[in-house]
Write a protein that holds these residues in place. Structure first.
Motif, PDB file in Angstrom:
ATOM      1  N   GLN A   1       0.787  -1.222   0.000  1.00 46.66           N
ATOM      2  CA  GLN A   1       0.000   0.000   0.000  1.00 46.66           C
ATOM      3  C   GLN A   1       0.826   1.282   0.000  1.00 46.66           C
ATOM      4  OE1 GLN A   1      -2.447  -0.846   3.550  1.00 46.66           O
ATOM      5  NE2 GLN A   1      -4.223  -0.779   2.180  1.00 46.66           N
ATOM      6  N   GLY A   2       2.120   1.214   0.231  1.00 52.54           N
ATOM      7  CA  GLY A   2       2.933   2.431   0.305  1.00 52.54           C
ATOM      8  C   GLY A   2       2.949   3.198  -1.006  1.00 52.54           C
ATOM      9  N   GLY A   3       3.598   4.379  -0.946  1.00 55.08           N
ATOM     10  CA  GLY A   3       3.646   5.231  -2.128  1.00 55.08           C
ATOM     11  C   GLY A   3       4.163   4.503  -3.351  1.00 55.08           C
ATOM     12  N   GLN A   4       5.175   3.734  -3.151  1.00 58.64           N
ATOM     13  CA  GLN A   4       5.718   2.946  -4.246  1.00 58.64           C
ATOM     14  C   GLN A   4       5.368   1.473  -4.106  1.00 58.64           C
ATOM     15  OE1 GLN A   4       7.305   4.262  -6.911  1.00 58.64           O
ATOM     16  NE2 GLN A   4       6.733   6.249  -6.018  1.00 58.64           N
ATOM     17  N   GLY A   5       4.253   1.227  -3.383  1.00 59.47           N
ATOM     18  CA  GLY A   5       3.855  -0.162  -3.161  1.00 59.47           C
ATOM     19  C   GLY A   5       3.263  -0.797  -4.404  1.00 59.47           C
ATOM     20  N   ALA A   6       3.016  -2.084  -4.273  1.00 57.53           N
ATOM     21  CA  ALA A   6       2.537  -2.851  -5.420  1.00 57.53           C
ATOM     22  C   ALA A   6       1.183  -2.357  -5.888  1.00 57.53           C
ATOM     23  CB  ALA A   6       2.463  -4.336  -5.050  1.00 57.53           C
ATOM     24  N   SER A   7       0.296  -1.987  -4.958  1.00 58.87           N
ATOM     25  CA  SER A   7      -1.040  -1.541  -5.360  1.00 58.87           C
ATOM     26  C   SER A   7      -0.952  -0.269  -6.200  1.00 58.87           C
ATOM     27  CB  SER A   7      -1.914  -1.291  -4.131  1.00 58.87           C
ATOM     28  OG  SER A   7      -2.123  -2.497  -3.431  1.00 58.87           O
ATOM     29  N   GLY A   8      -0.132   0.699  -5.731  1.00 53.04           N
ATOM     30  CA  GLY A   8      -0.009   1.940  -6.472  1.00 53.04           C
ATOM     31  C   GLY A   8       0.603   1.717  -7.834  1.00 53.04           C
ATOM     32  N   LYS A   9       1.643   0.910  -7.904  1.00 52.17           N
ATOM     33  CA  LYS A   9       2.274   0.653  -9.196  1.00 52.17           C
ATOM     34  C   LYS A   9       1.324  -0.043 -10.158  1.00 52.17           C
ATOM     35  CE  LYS A   9       6.977   0.433  -7.370  1.00 52.17           C
ATOM     36  NZ  LYS A   9       8.173  -0.413  -7.151  1.00 52.17           N
ATOM     37  N   LEU A  10       0.567  -1.016  -9.657  1.00 52.57           N
ATOM     38  CA  LEU A  10      -0.382  -1.700 -10.538  1.00 52.57           C
ATOM     39  C   LEU A  10      -1.462  -0.744 -11.011  1.00 52.57           C
ATOM     40  CD1 LEU A  10      -0.803  -5.110  -8.649  1.00 52.57           C
ATOM     41  CD2 LEU A  10       0.190  -4.788 -10.930  1.00 52.57           C
ATOM     42  N   ALA A  11      -1.907   0.159 -10.118  1.00 48.95           N
ATOM     43  CA  ALA A  11      -2.940   1.122 -10.519  1.00 48.95           C
ATOM     44  C   ALA A  11      -2.400   2.052 -11.593  1.00 48.95           C
ATOM     45  CB  ALA A  11      -3.408   1.916  -9.307  1.00 48.95           C
TER      46      ALA A  11
ATOM     47  N   ARG B   1      -6.712  -7.929 -12.933  1.00 55.07           N
ATOM     48  CA  ARG B   1      -6.839  -9.079 -12.037  1.00 55.07           C
ATOM     49  C   ARG B   1      -5.802  -9.030 -10.929  1.00 55.07           C
ATOM     50  NH1 ARG B   1      -7.426 -11.774 -17.008  1.00 55.07           N
ATOM     51  NH2 ARG B   1      -5.299 -12.589 -16.870  1.00 55.07           N
ATOM     52  N   ALA B   2      -4.586  -8.624 -11.289  1.00 49.47           N
ATOM     53  CA  ALA B   2      -3.530  -8.535 -10.284  1.00 49.47           C
ATOM     54  C   ALA B   2      -3.862  -7.472  -9.247  1.00 49.47           C
ATOM     55  CB  ALA B   2      -2.186  -8.223 -10.953  1.00 49.47           C
ATOM     56  N   LEU B   3      -4.491  -6.368  -9.691  1.00 49.77           N
ATOM     57  CA  LEU B   3      -4.875  -5.316  -8.774  1.00 49.77           C
ATOM     58  C   LEU B   3      -5.932  -5.811  -7.781  1.00 49.77           C
ATOM     59  CD1 LEU B   3      -4.407  -2.338  -8.086  1.00 49.77           C
ATOM     60  CD2 LEU B   3      -6.221  -1.739  -9.707  1.00 49.77           C
ATOM     61  N   VAL B   4      -6.901  -6.616  -8.296  1.00 53.57           N
ATOM     62  CA  VAL B   4      -7.929  -7.182  -7.427  1.00 53.57           C
ATOM     63  C   VAL B   4      -7.297  -8.130  -6.405  1.00 53.57           C
ATOM     64  CG1 VAL B   4      -9.937  -8.710  -7.346  1.00 53.57           C
ATOM     65  CG2 VAL B   4      -9.780  -6.945  -9.115  1.00 53.57           C
ATOM     66  N   GLU B   5      -6.406  -9.035  -6.860  1.00 55.50           N
ATOM     67  CA  GLU B   5      -5.733  -9.978  -5.963  1.00 55.50           C
ATOM     68  C   GLU B   5      -4.909  -9.236  -4.915  1.00 55.50           C
ATOM     69  OE1 GLU B   5      -5.934 -13.212  -5.796  1.00 55.50           O
ATOM     70  OE2 GLU B   5      -7.243 -13.509  -7.525  1.00 55.50           O
ATOM     71  N   CYS B   6      -4.291  -8.175  -5.343  1.00 57.39           N
ATOM     72  CA  CYS B   6      -3.481  -7.372  -4.421  1.00 57.39           C
ATOM     73  C   CYS B   6      -4.348  -6.779  -3.326  1.00 57.39           C
ATOM     74  CB  CYS B   6      -2.749  -6.276  -5.200  1.00 57.39           C
ATOM     75  SG  CYS B   6      -1.582  -5.326  -4.184  1.00 57.39           S
ATOM     76  N   GLN B   7      -5.553  -6.283  -3.711  1.00 52.88           N
ATOM     77  CA  GLN B   7      -6.452  -5.701  -2.725  1.00 52.88           C
ATOM     78  C   GLN B   7      -6.939  -6.772  -1.734  1.00 52.88           C
ATOM     79  OE1 GLN B   7      -7.085  -2.428  -2.233  1.00 52.88           O
ATOM     80  NE2 GLN B   7      -8.034  -3.224  -0.349  1.00 52.88           N
ATOM     81  N   GLU B   8      -7.196  -8.028  -2.237  1.00 57.46           N
ATOM     82  CA  GLU B   8      -7.606  -9.115  -1.362  1.00 57.46           C
ATOM     83  C   GLU B   8      -6.504  -9.458  -0.371  1.00 57.46           C
ATOM     84  OE1 GLU B   8      -8.835 -12.378  -3.772  1.00 57.46           O
ATOM     85  OE2 GLU B   8     -10.704 -11.421  -4.425  1.00 57.46           O
ATOM     86  N   ALA B   9      -5.266  -9.394  -0.837  1.00 50.25           N
ATOM     87  CA  ALA B   9      -4.146  -9.656   0.072  1.00 50.25           C
ATOM     88  C   ALA B   9      -4.068  -8.584   1.148  1.00 50.25           C
ATOM     89  CB  ALA B   9      -2.840  -9.717  -0.720  1.00 50.25           C
ATOM     90  N   VAL B  10      -4.327  -7.336   0.760  1.00 51.53           N
ATOM     91  CA  VAL B  10      -4.326  -6.248   1.732  1.00 51.53           C
ATOM     92  C   VAL B  10      -5.409  -6.473   2.787  1.00 51.53           C
ATOM     93  CG1 VAL B  10      -4.778  -3.778   2.035  1.00 51.53           C
ATOM     94  CG2 VAL B  10      -3.307  -4.558   0.172  1.00 51.53           C
ATOM     95  N   ASP B  11      -6.621  -6.844   2.333  1.00 50.38           N
ATOM     96  CA  ASP B  11      -7.726  -7.077   3.277  1.00 50.38           C
ATOM     97  C   ASP B  11      -7.370  -8.197   4.252  1.00 50.38           C
ATOM     98  OD1 ASP B  11      -9.133  -5.119   1.977  1.00 50.38           O
ATOM     99  OD2 ASP B  11     -10.307  -6.512   0.738  1.00 50.38           O
ATOM    100  N   ALA B  12      -6.781  -9.315   3.764  1.00 53.90           N
ATOM    101  CA  ALA B  12      -6.419 -10.436   4.635  1.00 53.90           C
ATOM    102  C   ALA B  12      -5.353 -10.025   5.635  1.00 53.90           C
ATOM    103  CB  ALA B  12      -5.929 -11.622   3.783  1.00 53.90           C
ATOM    104  N   LEU B  13      -4.403  -9.239   5.214  1.00 49.25           N
ATOM    105  CA  LEU B  13      -3.358  -8.786   6.130  1.00 49.25           C
ATOM    106  C   LEU B  13      -3.923  -7.852   7.199  1.00 49.25           C
ATOM    107  CD1 LEU B  13      -0.459  -8.221   3.578  1.00 49.25           C
ATOM    108  CD2 LEU B  13      -0.501  -9.913   5.429  1.00 49.25           C
ATOM    109  N   GLU B  14      -4.862  -7.004   6.819  1.00 52.23           N
ATOM    110  CA  GLU B  14      -5.448  -6.087   7.792  1.00 52.23           C
ATOM    111  C   GLU B  14      -6.243  -6.882   8.841  1.00 52.23           C
ATOM    112  OE1 GLU B  14      -7.651  -3.402   5.387  1.00 52.23           O
ATOM    113  OE2 GLU B  14      -5.948  -2.010   5.121  1.00 52.23           O
ATOM    114  N   ARG B  15      -6.970  -7.958   8.411  1.00 51.67           N
ATOM    115  CA  ARG B  15      -7.692  -8.796   9.368  1.00 51.67           C
ATOM    116  C   ARG B  15      -6.715  -9.482  10.321  1.00 51.67           C
ATOM    117  NH1 ARG B  15     -10.747 -10.158   4.749  1.00 51.67           N
ATOM    118  NH2 ARG B  15      -9.573 -12.118   4.535  1.00 51.67           N
ATOM    119  N   ALA B  16      -5.620  -9.992   9.788  1.00 53.19           N
ATOM    120  CA  ALA B  16      -4.615 -10.640  10.622  1.00 53.19           C
ATOM    121  C   ALA B  16      -4.024  -9.654  11.611  1.00 53.19           C
ATOM    122  CB  ALA B  16      -3.519 -11.242   9.738  1.00 53.19           C
ATOM    123  N   ALA B  17      -3.815  -8.409  11.158  1.00 53.16           N
ATOM    124  CA  ALA B  17      -3.250  -7.396  12.041  1.00 53.16           C
ATOM    125  C   ALA B  17      -4.200  -7.087  13.187  1.00 53.16           C
ATOM    126  CB  ALA B  17      -2.938  -6.127  11.243  1.00 53.16           C
TER     127      ALA B  17
END
Length: 559
Positions: free
Chosen positions: A237-247, A273-289
């Protein structure tokens, strides 16, 4: 009926095949003393389950065998026995017995191997053999109760007693089991109550050990896990994170996609599709946190719970997952204990009621037996005077049994007793008379019992005329003929009065050929051959014209 008897290598018989008929009638075997007549009866007894001995095998033979063929009516009780043993029915029933020279035997029914015990049970339903020294049939005390019940027509009363006894035994067994359970629970009451309280306080749940172990492992490594989650979220999610780069890639491709026709469409779709998968990974990590840093049991609480469960499992020597089941078991045991008195009293009441039902059914049966016993005694005594047993008397004794011997057949023992002379105390049939007297006594019983429905397929008498002659022998013959009116009867006899009444007549003779002795059996016709044999029995060694005339007269009078 007995259709045929095939004998191979038995005693003095090398090969012999006998055909029998008609279905009902009197068959007579005659011949000189020692000619081998009894060998035929021994062979029939062997085929129907009698004792096998090495002495039965002809000398020099490897084995001997007897095959008996029976033609039975459809309702014959032997078929129920065959069905119970899964033995196939055929047009005829074939009993075969093979005896080796070593005395060991094999038995077959319709060519199916069977035990000798089963063969004897079948044979008892087919053949009633009585000789001067034979204890089968009516001499067997176990048969007396059955014969009395049949004579008295007490079948329904017997069935009622058996049903009542089964109900009583079932109720009594249930009471004993319940008393045992309650007694055991009472002896262990303190132990089970302490166990139940401990487990109830612990309240174990299925699968809890695995769940706690997993939570414990997570909490022990929580700092590392939190750091890894945070770093992963920053990378995504960071400025140069995977989500931003994919977007950014997806936007740039979207602006130029139309310029390249369909060339860039696959790349853009893959990026979406990669952007969607990336967002799902973010959601799972936030739940774990949230779970890692959120409120809940701390490590100490989890370890205490886990250790408590494992300690209880060690104490009761089961797995942790078995603790809930053990708690349920303790509840069941305490329920039995708490309701024990009430359940035991209900079971005891049921047992008392079942016992009362049995006692009433047994009383009715006993009353019927007493009446039938008096009638049977009178009927048999009425048959005795013509048999030269006018001084004898028969008693059917009913001996009450102690309660621990009550059974499905009632509450008394039935015994046929006899006294052969005035002043003599009645005793068991086998002990009171000579062989000849006993044979005539048994004949009288068989005549009286002939109408009870207990008739076997064939009745066999071995020298029932022993010790009698003249009018007594004629009375014996008359009664044998009465028996043979509706069943097959086979008799070995030396009495011409009996032979004259035969429907079938065989002459048995013994001949010495070289160093071997052989027994032969010859069927006699209804004319001269039969007259000659009866005349021989009347005259002895030299058959005279007078003997032949007397034989003719005797045969005509007996017809």
């Amino acid at each position: 009926m007995l259709l045929s008897l095939a004998i191979r290598d038995i005693v003095l018989i090398e090969t012999l095949d006998l055909e029998f008929g008609p279905a009902d009638g009197l068959g007579v075997l005659t011949g000189e003393t020692g000619a081998g007549k009894s060998i035929l009866l021994d062979s029939l007894g062997l085929a129907s389950g009698g004792r096998a001995e090495r002495g039965l095998v002809r000398e020099g033979a490897r084995q001997g065998s007897v095959v008996a063929l029976f033609d039975l009516p459809a309702g014959h009780p032997v078929f129920d026995l065959l069905d119970a043993q899964d033995i196939a029915r055929d047009d005829v029933l074939v009993l075969r017995r093979v005896v080796g020279a070593d005395g060991r035997s094999r038995a077959y029914v319709n060519d199916q191997p069977v035990g000798t015990g089963l063969l004897r049970r079948i044979g008892d339903l087919l053949v009633d053999i009585h000789g001067q020294h034979d204890a089968r049939g009516l001499l067997d005390p176990a048969m007396h109760r059955e014969l009395l019940d049949l004579y008295g027509g007490l079948e329904s009363e017997v069935l009622a007693v058996r049903a009542a006894h089964a109900g009583w035994r079932s109720a009594a067994d249930a009471l004993v089991r319940l008393e045992g359970e309650v007694g055991q629970a009472q002896r262990e009451e303190l132990y089970w109550r302490q166990m139940h309280q401990e487990l109830a306080d612990l309240a174990p749940q299925g699968g809890e050990e695995v769940e706690l172990a997993d939570a414990r492992a997570r909490l022990m490594n929580r700092e590392k896990l939190v750091e890894a989650v945070q770093e992963s979220l920053e990378a995504l999610q960071g400025g140069q994170g995977a989500s931003g780069k994919l977007a950014g890639i997806e936007r740039r491709l979207g602006r130029v996609e139309e310029m390249a026709a369909d060339l860039l469409s696959p790349a853009r779709e893959a990026t979406e599709r990669a952007l969607v998968e990336c967002q799902e990974a973010v959601d799972a990590l936030e739940r774990a946190a949230r779970e890692l840093v959120g409120p809940g049991r701390d490590l100490e609480q989890i370890e205490e719970r886990l250790f408590a469960l494992r300690a209880a499992a060690r104490k009761y020597r089961i797995d942790v997952d078995g603790l809930p089941g053990l708690l349920a078991e303790t509840s069941d045991r305490l329920s039995v204990l708490d309701a024990g008195a009430e359940r035991t009293e209900a079971a005891a009441a049921a047992e008392r009621a079942a016992r009362a039902s049995f006692e009433e059914a047994a009383r009715v049966l006993s009353s019927g037996r007493m009446a039938a016993a008096a009638d049977l005694s009178r009927a048999v005594v009425g048959e005795l005077p013509p048999l030269k047993l006018e001084r004898a008397r028969i008693e059917v004794a009913l001996e009450p049994l102690p309660e621990d011997e009550w059974g499905p057949d009632g509450a008394e023992r039935v015994r046929l007793m006899a006294a052969m002379n005035p002043g003599q105390t009645p005793a068991s049939l086998a002990k009171v008379a000579s062989g000849g007297e006993l044979s005539r006594l048994m004949l009288a019983l068989k005549v009286v019992l002939a109408g009870t429905g207990n008739a076997t397929t064939i009745m066999v008498f071995d020298e029932i005329d022993a010790g009698v002659g003249g009018a007594t022998a004629d009375a014996v013959g008359e009664r044998l003929a009465r028996l043979a009116a509706d069943r097959q009867v086979l008799v070995v006899t030396h009495a011409p009065q009996i032979a004259a009444r035969a429907d079938q007549h065989w002459r048995v003779s013994k001949a010495v050929e070289g160093e071997r002795t052989r027994v032969t059996v010859e069927p006699l016709d209804d004319g001269a051959e039969r007259r000659e044999e009866v005349a021989r029995m009347l005259a002895g060694a030299e058959v005279t014209a007078e003997a032949r005339a007397a034989a003719d007269s005797l045969i005509r009078r007996s017809a």
